[in-house]
Design a protein around this motif. Structure first.
Motif, PDB file in Angstrom:
ATOM      1  N   ASP A  66     -57.090 -16.808 -39.143  1.00 15.83           N
ATOM      2  CA  ASP A  66     -57.622 -17.002 -40.498  1.00 15.83           C
ATOM      3  C   ASP A  66     -57.645 -15.678 -41.267  1.00 15.83           C
ATOM      4  O   ASP A  66     -57.283 -15.619 -42.448  1.00 15.83           O
ATOM      5  N   ILE A  67     -58.113 -14.625 -40.601  1.00 13.85           N
ATOM      6  CA  ILE A  67     -58.176 -13.318 -41.259  1.00 13.85           C
ATOM      7  C   ILE A  67     -56.770 -12.804 -41.565  1.00 13.85           C
ATOM      8  O   ILE A  67     -56.508 -12.281 -42.646  1.00 13.85           O
ATOM      9  N   ALA A  68     -55.854 -12.971 -40.613  1.00 16.60           N
ATOM     10  CA  ALA A  68     -54.475 -12.552 -40.855  1.00 16.60           C
ATOM     11  C   ALA A  68     -53.886 -13.290 -42.055  1.00 16.60           C
ATOM     12  O   ALA A  68     -53.207 -12.684 -42.902  1.00 16.60           O
ATOM     13  N   ARG A  69     -54.140 -14.579 -42.141  1.00 26.26           N
ATOM     14  CA  ARG A  69     -53.603 -15.359 -43.262  1.00 26.26           C
ATOM     15  C   ARG A  69     -54.154 -14.840 -44.592  1.00 26.26           C
ATOM     16  O   ARG A  69     -53.416 -14.687 -45.574  1.00 26.26           O
ATOM     17  N   HIS A  70     -55.459 -14.577 -44.631  1.00 30.22           N
ATOM     18  CA  HIS A  70     -56.055 -14.067 -45.871  1.00 30.22           C
ATOM     19  C   HIS A  70     -55.422 -12.732 -46.270  1.00 30.22           C
ATOM     20  O   HIS A  70     -55.084 -12.519 -47.442  1.00 30.22           O
ATOM     21  N   LEU A  71     -55.269 -11.839 -45.300  1.00 29.92           N
ATOM     22  CA  LEU A  71     -54.704 -10.532 -45.610  1.00 29.92           C
ATOM     23  C   LEU A  71     -53.258 -10.653 -46.092  1.00 29.92           C
ATOM     24  O   LEU A  71     -52.841  -9.965 -47.030  1.00 29.92           O
ATOM     25  N   ILE A  72     -52.488 -11.522 -45.457  1.00 26.29           N
ATOM     26  CA  ILE A  72     -51.073 -11.672 -45.804  1.00 26.29           C
ATOM     27  C   ILE A  72     -50.902 -12.391 -47.138  1.00 26.29           C
ATOM     28  O   ILE A  72     -50.197 -11.913 -48.042  1.00 26.29           O
ATOM     29  N   GLU A  73     -51.556 -13.537 -47.280  1.00 23.82           N
ATOM     30  CA  GLU A  73     -51.283 -14.405 -48.423  1.00 23.82           C
ATOM     31  C   GLU A  73     -52.082 -14.033 -49.664  1.00 23.82           C
ATOM     32  O   GLU A  73     -51.585 -14.184 -50.792  1.00 23.82           O
ATOM     33  N   VAL A  79     -49.321  -7.570 -42.488  1.00 23.52           N
ATOM     34  CA  VAL A  79     -49.778  -7.714 -41.106  1.00 23.52           C
ATOM     35  C   VAL A  79     -48.645  -8.304 -40.271  1.00 23.52           C
ATOM     36  O   VAL A  79     -48.112  -9.371 -40.593  1.00 23.52           O
ATOM     37  N   ARG A  80     -48.294  -7.629 -39.190  1.00 25.93           N
ATOM     38  CA  ARG A  80     -47.213  -8.094 -38.325  1.00 25.93           C
ATOM     39  C   ARG A  80     -47.691  -8.447 -36.919  1.00 25.93           C
ATOM     40  O   ARG A  80     -47.024  -9.191 -36.210  1.00 25.93           O
ATOM     41  N   LEU A 124     -47.264 -18.565 -39.690  1.00 23.92           N
ATOM     42  CA  LEU A 124     -47.184 -17.163 -40.108  1.00 23.92           C
ATOM     43  C   LEU A 124     -46.234 -16.391 -39.206  1.00 23.92           C
ATOM     44  O   LEU A 124     -46.098 -16.699 -38.026  1.00 23.92           O
ATOM     45  N   ASP A 125     -45.607 -15.380 -39.772  1.00 18.98           N
ATOM     46  CA  ASP A 125     -44.683 -14.531 -39.015  1.00 18.98           C
ATOM     47  C   ASP A 125     -45.489 -13.422 -38.345  1.00 18.98           C
ATOM     48  O   ASP A 125     -45.582 -12.306 -38.839  1.00 18.98           O
ATOM     49  N   LEU A 126     -46.099 -13.745 -37.206  1.00 19.05           N
ATOM     50  CA  LEU A 126     -46.991 -12.842 -36.490  1.00 19.05           C
ATOM     51  C   LEU A 126     -46.626 -12.802 -35.021  1.00 19.05           C
ATOM     52  O   LEU A 126     -46.074 -13.769 -34.478  1.00 19.05           O
ATOM     53  N   GLU A 127     -46.955 -11.671 -34.381  1.00 21.00           N
ATOM     54  CA  GLU A 127     -46.802 -11.549 -32.941  1.00 21.00           C
ATOM     55  C   GLU A 127     -48.082 -10.962 -32.362  1.00 21.00           C
ATOM     56  O   GLU A 127     -48.901 -10.383 -33.072  1.00 21.00           O
ATOM     57  N   ILE A 128     -48.243 -11.117 -31.054  1.00 14.02           N
ATOM     58  CA  ILE A 128     -49.407 -10.574 -30.362  1.00 14.02           C
ATOM     59  C   ILE A 128     -49.079  -9.179 -29.853  1.00 14.02           C
ATOM     60  O   ILE A 128     -48.015  -8.952 -29.270  1.00 14.02           O
TER      61      ILE A 128
END
Length: 326
Positions: A66-73, A79-80, A124-128
Motif C-alpha cells: 500500500d505504501i509503495a503504491r502511494h509513493l509510486i502513483e 520505488v523499485r 506494480l513493477d516491484l521486487e523484493i
C-alpha cells in the motif's frame, strides 16, 4: 486507513531526491507497525524474541505494498524494491533504542512469500530486496534458508548483506559459498557504518570506510554499496554530513568525499577490471564504462606519507585526478 501527512519531513526529502534525478528507491521496514506486533511497538520484543504477530504476515505485506503504491502513483517516487526484513538475527528489543524485529526461519519465509504474493496481486513493477543479513559471516544461514525455495529464488533479484562485524575472511568465505551454489545471483552490500562512538570529521574514518568499500567491491563483488547514514545529528561516526536537530547549519566530513570518490565516478553499468598493484599500503580498484570506454581507478593510500604508483596499460587520451586528503 493511512494519514499521508504524518511524515512530512521524510516526504520532503524523498521529493527532493526525486527532483534531483534519483531513479532507484528502496523502501524498507525495520519492523511492522506496533498494531501488528506482539509487544505493541516497533522497537522489538522486550525479551528479544520474534515480534510480528503470527496472523499479521499477510497484513504486513499488504501494508508495505500500500505504501509503495502511494509513493509510486501519488508522489511519483521511483520505488523499485521493498525490503521487508532487516537484520533478522539480532535480538531486537526496546533497550536497544531503535526499531527492529527478530525473525526465525519459518517467519522469514512466510513474510517473503506473503510479500511476493501481494506484489504479484498489485500489478506494480516491484521486487523484493532481501535479506539484509547483519554480517557476512552468518549470511549463508539465510541463503541456505531462502534460495532453495524455487518460487522465491526465481523472483529475488539479489541477495543483500551488511558489512558490520565482518573482515576479509568472512567475505571471501561467503562469496565462495555463493559462487559454488548460486553463482548467478548478484550480491548487494545494503548497510554499513563504522559503529564507533564520537564524531570524526577527518581522514581516519574516511580511510576506514574506503577500505571497507574496497573489500566489498573487490572481494565481495557487490553490485551495490549502500551507506548508513547520509545526514546525522548524533555523536557517532555515521553521517557523511552532520546537522543539528534544529537549524540549518551543515558540517561536511572527509567521509563524504571519500564516498564520492566511488559514487561520483563508478556509475551504473560499469564493469570492474583487474588492477595489479605491488604495495603494502596502497590499494586500488578499476572500473570500465563499456559505453564511453572511460576507466576509473580509485586509489587508497593507507600510509601517512605520499606514495607514487604508475598506471600502465591504460589507453586513455586524457586523465583527470581527484584527491581527498587532510
Amino acid at each position: 486507513e493511512y494519514d499521508w501527512t504524518r511524515d512530512a519531513n521524510a516526504m520532503w526529502v524523498l521529493r527532493a531526491a526525486r527532483d534531483e534525478g534519483v531513479t532507484d528507491v528502496i523502501i524498507f521496514a525495520n519492523s511492522a507497525p506496533g498494531r501488528m506486533t506482539i509487544s505493541g511497538r516497533a522497537a522489538g520484543n522486550p525479551g528479544g524474541d520474534s515480534n510480528l504477530l503470527p496472523d499479521m504476515h499477510d497484513d504486513f505485506a499488504q501494508y508495505l505494498v500500500d505504501i509503495a503504491r502511494h509513493l509510486i502513483e501519488d508522489e511519483n517516487i521511483p520505488v523499485r524494491w521493498i525490503s521487508p526484513i532487516n537484520e533478522p538475527q539480532w535480538d531486537w528489543q526496546p533497550s536497544k533504542g531503535q526499531e527492529g524485529t527478530h525473525y526465525v526461519g519459518a517467519e522469514i519465509m512466510s513474510v517473503l512469500h506473503a510479500l511476493q504474493t501481494a506484489i504479484d496481486d498489485s500489478g506494480l513493477d516491484l521486487e523484493i530486496s532481501a535479506i539484509e543479513a547483519g554480517e557476512w559471516g552468518t549470511a549463508s544461514v539465510y541463503a541456505q534458508l531462502i534460495l532453495p525455495d524455487e518460487a522465491l529464488a526465481a523472483e529475488l533479484p539479489h541477495f543483500a548483506v551488511h558489512s558490520y562485524w565482518s573482515d576479509a575472511s568472512d567475505k571471501l568465505r561467503f562469496v565462495s559459498f555463493m559462487q559454488n551454489h548460486y553463482p548467478d545471483l548478484p550480491l548487494w552490500m545494503s548497510e554499513w557504518t563504522e559503529m564507533q562512538q564520537g564524531r570524526d570529521y577527518g581522514m581516519d574514518s574516511a580511510l576506514f570506510m574506503a577500505n571497507t568499500i574496497h573489500d566489498d567491491l573487490t572481494l565481495g563483488g557487490v553490485t551495490s554499496w549502500q551507506y548508513w547514514i547520509a545526514v546525522s545529528k548524533y555523536n557517532f561516526r555515521d553521517g557523511l554530513i552532520y546537522a543539528p536537530e534544529y537549524g540549518e547549519s551543515l558540517i561536511e566530513t572527509k567521509r563524504l568525499w571519500a564516498f564520492g570518490n566511488y559514487s561520483r565516478f563508478v556509475r551504473p553499468g560499469a564493469v570492474r577490471v583487474q588492477i595489479d598493484l605491488d604495495s603494502e599500503v596502497v590499494r586500488a580498484s578499476g572500473y570500465l564504462d563499456p559505453v564511453t570506454g572511460a576507466v576509473t581507478v580509485v586509489v587508497i593510500n593507507n600510509s601517512a606519507q605520499p606514495e607514487t604508483i604508475s598506471l600502465e596499460g591504460l589507453d586513455q587520451p586524457s586523465v583527470s585526478a581527484y584527491e581527498t586528503s587532510d
